[in-house]
Write an enzyme that holds these catalytic residues in place. Structure first.
Site, PDB file in Angstrom:
ATOM      1  N   LYS A 108       2.592  -2.569   6.078  1.00 20.07           N
ATOM      2  CA  LYS A 108       2.810  -2.519   4.633  1.00 20.07           C
ATOM      3  C   LYS A 108       4.226  -2.059   4.298  1.00 20.07           C
ATOM      4  O   LYS A 108       4.795  -2.465   3.274  1.00 20.07           O
ATOM      5  CB  LYS A 108       1.762  -1.629   3.975  1.00 20.07           C
ATOM      6  N   TYR A 154      -1.413  -0.346  10.199  1.00 18.96           N
ATOM      7  CA  TYR A 154      -1.538  -0.935   8.868  1.00 18.96           C
ATOM      8  C   TYR A 154      -0.386  -0.452   7.985  1.00 18.96           C
ATOM      9  O   TYR A 154       0.245  -1.250   7.274  1.00 18.96           O
ATOM     10  CB  TYR A 154      -2.883  -0.542   8.271  1.00 18.96           C
ATOM     11  N   SER A 159       0.849  -1.191   0.000  1.00 21.89           N
ATOM     12  CA  SER A 159       0.000   0.000   0.000  1.00 21.89           C
ATOM     13  C   SER A 159       0.884   1.239   0.000  1.00 21.89           C
ATOM     14  O   SER A 159       2.013   1.205   0.516  1.00 21.89           O
ATOM     15  CB  SER A 159      -0.897   0.014   1.240  1.00 21.89           C
TER      16      SER A 159
END
Length: 250
Positions: free
Chosen positions: A159, A155, A142
Site C-alpha cells: 500500500k 500488505y 490504506s
C-alpha cells in the site's frame, strides 16, 4: 446529486465491501459502472443491487490477470461507450504474521495484485479512452502504507508502493488524467474482520470518532476525487481514518 451523470467507471474488487459501496455511490451520482471480482454469483447480486444492466455490468476475473483486464475494458467500452473513471480497489492479504517470515511467493503475489495490477489497469484505461478524452483515477490504499503495521507488514509495503505509484502517475498522466488515492483505516468489511472481529468496541476506542469505518465513508470521498469538484487535485492521498492516526493507532 448527479455530479457524475453520463460518466462511466470501472471499479475493481466490487462485488462487496468497499468496492461495492463505491460503485453504488457512483451510480447514485449518475454514473454507469463495470464491476469486477472473482465470483460471478456475487457479481450478479451486485449488479442487481446497483440497479441492473442499464447502469451496471459485471466482468468476473482476477485483478492481476491481463486477459481479464482487457476483457473488462473492452466490455465497458462496448456497453457504455466510454471509460471516464477507474477505481483500483482490488487488494489481497493472504498472509498474517512477521514480514520477515512471509513466503516469497506470497509476497510477490501481494505486490502483483496490489501494485502492479493497478498500474496495468491504469495503462489500459489510458489507452482505451482517457489518454485522448481525459479521466480520473482513484487508487484504494490504506493507512498501513504510512506506518508499521505488525501482522500485515507485506500488505502495508504494497500500500505504500501504491501511494508512491499514485504520485508518479499523477505527474506522468497530467493534465488529461488525474490520479489520486484514499487511505482508509479499519473499515467494517469481510476483508478486515481479523483486525476487529470480537473486539470492535476495544479497537474503536482508539479512534477519536469512536467508531470504525463503513464502506459509505470511503465511497463519498472516492466519488468526490473522481468528480469535477476535485478538478485541481492530483497526486494526493486522502486519509480516511476516523482520526486514529492522530493518536498513534493502527
Amino acid at each position: 446529486m448527479e455530479a457524475l451523470k453520463d460518466r462511466v467507471a470501472i471499479v475493481t474488487g466490487a462485488s462487496r465491501g468497499i468496492g461495492l459501496g463505491i460503485a453504488a455511490e457512483l451510480v447514485r451520482q449518475g454514473a454507469r459502472v463495470c464491476v469486477t471480482a472473482r465470483g460471478q454469483e456475487a457479481l450478479d447480486a451486485a449488479v442487481a443491487e446497483l440497479g441492473g444492466p442499464d447502469v451496471a455490468i459485471a466482468v468476473p476475473g482476477k485483478g492481476d490477470d491481463t486477459e481479464h483486464q482487457a476483457e473488462a475494458v473492452a466490455r465497458t467500452m462496448e456497453a457504455f461507450g466510454s471509460l471516464d473513471m477507474l477505481v483500483n480497489n482490488t487488494g489481497i492479504n493472504p498472509v498474517y504474521g512477521p514480514i520477515a517470515d512471509v513466503d516469497p511467493v506470497a509476497a510477490a503475489k501481494i505486490l502483483a495484485v496490489n501494485v502492479l495490477a493497478p498500474l496495468a489497469w491504469t495503462r489500459r484505461a489510458r489507452d482505451a479512452w482517457m489518454g485522448e478524452h481525459g479521466g480520473s483515477i482513484v487508487n484504494v490504499s490504506s493507512v498501513a502504507g504510512f506506518r508499521p503495521s505488525p501482522g500485515i507488514g507485506m500488505y502495508g509495503v504494497s500500500k505504500a508502493a501504491l501511494i508512491r505509484l499514485t504520485t508518479e502517475l499523477a505527474v506522468e498522466l497530467g493534465p488529461r488524467i488525474r490520479v489520486n488515492a484514499v487511505a482508509p483505516a479499519i473499515v467494517k468489511t469481510k476483508f478486515a474482520t481479523v483486525l476487529y472481529e470480537g473486539r470492535e468496541e476495544q479497537v474503536a476506542a482508539a479512534y477519536p470518532l469512536r467508531r470504525l469505518g463503513v464502506p459509505e465513508d470511503i465511497a463519498g470521498a472516492v466519488a468526490f476525487l473522481l468528480s469535477d469538484q476535485a478538478s485541481w487535485i492530483t497526486g494526493q492521498t486522502l486519509v480516511l481514518d476516523g482520526g486514529v492516526t492522530l493518536t498513534g493507532g493502527v
